[in-house]
Design an enzyme around this catalytic site. Structure first.
Site, PDB file in Angstrom:
ATOM      1  N   THR A 179      -1.911  -0.387  -5.545  1.00  0.00           N
ATOM      2  CA  THR A 179      -1.122   0.505  -6.403  1.00  0.00           C
ATOM      3  C   THR A 179       0.335   0.588  -5.953  1.00  0.00           C
ATOM      4  OG1 THR A 179      -1.615   2.568  -5.180  1.00  0.00           O
ATOM      5  CG2 THR A 179      -3.179   1.880  -6.882  1.00  0.00           C
ATOM      6  N   LEU A 188       2.556   3.607  -9.694  1.00  0.00           N
ATOM      7  CA  LEU A 188       1.720   4.168 -10.756  1.00  0.00           C
ATOM      8  C   LEU A 188       0.262   3.904 -10.404  1.00  0.00           C
ATOM      9  CD1 LEU A 188       2.083   5.706 -13.380  1.00  0.00           C
ATOM     10  CD2 LEU A 188       2.178   3.529 -14.588  1.00  0.00           C
ATOM     11  N   HIS A 189      -0.324   4.835  -9.657  1.00  0.00           N
ATOM     12  CA  HIS A 189      -1.633   4.608  -9.033  1.00  0.00           C
ATOM     13  C   HIS A 189      -2.793   4.497 -10.036  1.00  0.00           C
ATOM     14  CE1 HIS A 189       0.232   5.542  -5.153  1.00  0.00           C
ATOM     15  NE2 HIS A 189       0.685   6.675  -5.675  1.00  0.00           N
ATOM     16  N   ASP A 190      -3.116   5.607 -10.682  1.00  0.00           N
ATOM     17  CA  ASP A 190      -4.389   5.727 -11.397  1.00  0.00           C
ATOM     18  C   ASP A 190      -4.566   4.806 -12.601  1.00  0.00           C
ATOM     19  OD1 ASP A 190      -5.449   7.605  -9.630  1.00  0.00           O
ATOM     20  OD2 ASP A 190      -4.485   9.268 -10.663  1.00  0.00           O
ATOM     21  N   ASN A 194      -4.213   1.844 -12.753  1.00  0.00           N
ATOM     22  CA  ASN A 194      -4.809   0.587 -12.298  1.00  0.00           C
ATOM     23  C   ASN A 194      -6.310   0.532 -12.584  1.00  0.00           C
ATOM     24  OD1 ASN A 194      -3.049  -1.457 -10.590  1.00  0.00           O
ATOM     25  ND2 ASN A 194      -2.218   0.593 -10.226  1.00  0.00           N
TER      26      ASN A 194
END
Length: 313
Positions: free
Chosen positions: A194, A240-242, A244
């Site tokens: 991420t 932009l973690h989530d 993914n």
């Protein structure tokens, strides 16, 4: 079409993940959104899920409240990142939509049993408390879960809440340990991947120029969210973690990883919540996680943008 449940603690990046999933209705059927305490307390995460459903024109998707605290620990939250509401940067309101009466844990179990033959995928964007409770309450559900795809952990990149631990795992490491030992097929998208999806300037510009209210609000959320990580990491954009998790379901070919053993540290004061990844197979422990560590970032942002712009509002 893949049936999914999104277990989440919104959070600006969770909001973008929800919007990406909602904009992918030809590929994903979102059976429900289940909420857990994490980035902010449960009352706010569930309220935020309602806000994003309404913003996205998806008021038909049910939202359920789950666990208000970790299995054994005091709740740790992340207002320093997400602001006091969890969705700071906008002034979103809920006009009509309400949370369902059923508890999130019961809903997940009911859903898994209902679609036993088809099997469902659980997308976990926050602490894993709800999923651990599901597994403890009804261990047989493991046979009917297609896959758990989760955002959490970090090995090569270290941690983002302590030097050793990523936030989602750190909040409830006991829950993470239960999930990773469940025997269910698990794909983990950690900080190692991420941190490669840093929000580019032209991505935000395209959201703003689209003329759609949902895209404009998404840009506002990211403007606020980025200020913490840009300052922290010295990068041009925040990770932009989530989203993914959702993009992986839509196009797994743009990701690379390895099937390895991953264990969760729950005892050490220094490294509590650490994801211990046997990347080089130096132990005899059985592989239990497909651990992602690389992504085609251009394709990632193309997919997020296209799905967010698919939203009708």
């Amino acid at each position: 079409m893949r049936k999914i449940i999104i277990d989440t603690d919104p959070g600006q990046d969770d909001a973008l993940a929800l919007m990406t999933a909602f904009g992918a209705r030809r590929e994903l059927q979102v059976l429900g959104v289940t909420c857990v305490a994490g980035n902010v307390p449960l009352d706010l995460t569930s309220l935020n899920a309602l806000k994003i459903c309404e913003l996205s024109g998806c008021s038909d998707i049910p939202v359920y409240k789950g666990s208000a605290a970790p299995l054994k620990r005091k709740l740790v939250t992340a207002e320093h990142v997400h602001g006091k509401t969890g969705l700071d940067g906008t002034d979103l309101q809920v006009k009509k939509k309400e949370v369902e009466v059923t508890n999130a844990v019961d809903f997940i179990i009911q859903c898994i049993e209902k679609y036993r033959d088809e099997k469902i995928t659980i997308c976990a964007l926050g602490p894993l408390t709800n999923l651990a409770k599901v597994l403890k309450k009804n261990p047989s559900v493991t046979e009917s879960i297609e896959e758990i795809v989760l955002m959490g952990g970090g090995f090569f990149e270290g941690g983002n809440i302590t030097p050793a631990a990523e936030f989602n795992i750190y909040v409830d490491p006991e829950a993470a340990k239960i999930v990773l030992k469940s025997g269910v097929k698990i794909t983990m998208l950690p900080l190692d991947v991420t941190h490669k999806t840093l929000v580019p300037r032209d991505f935000l510009q395209k959201l703003r120029r689209s003329g759609k209210n949902s895209a404009l609000e998404a840009a506002k959320l990211l403007d606020f969210f980025e200020r913490y990580d840009v300052e922290k990491y010295g990068s041009k954009g925040g990770p932009l973690h989530d989203p993914n998790v959702i993009v992986y379901l839509l196009n797994p070919e743009i990701y690379n990883g390895k099937l390895v053993n991953v264990e969760i540290e729950v005892k050490s004061e220094l490294t509590s919540g650490m994801t211990v990844v046997d990347w080089w197979n130096v132990t005899s422990r059985k592989p239990n996680v497909y651990y992602i560590n690389d992504v085609n970032e251009d394709e990632f942002f193309n997919i997020v943008l296209s799905k967010v712009l698919n939203l009708e509002i």
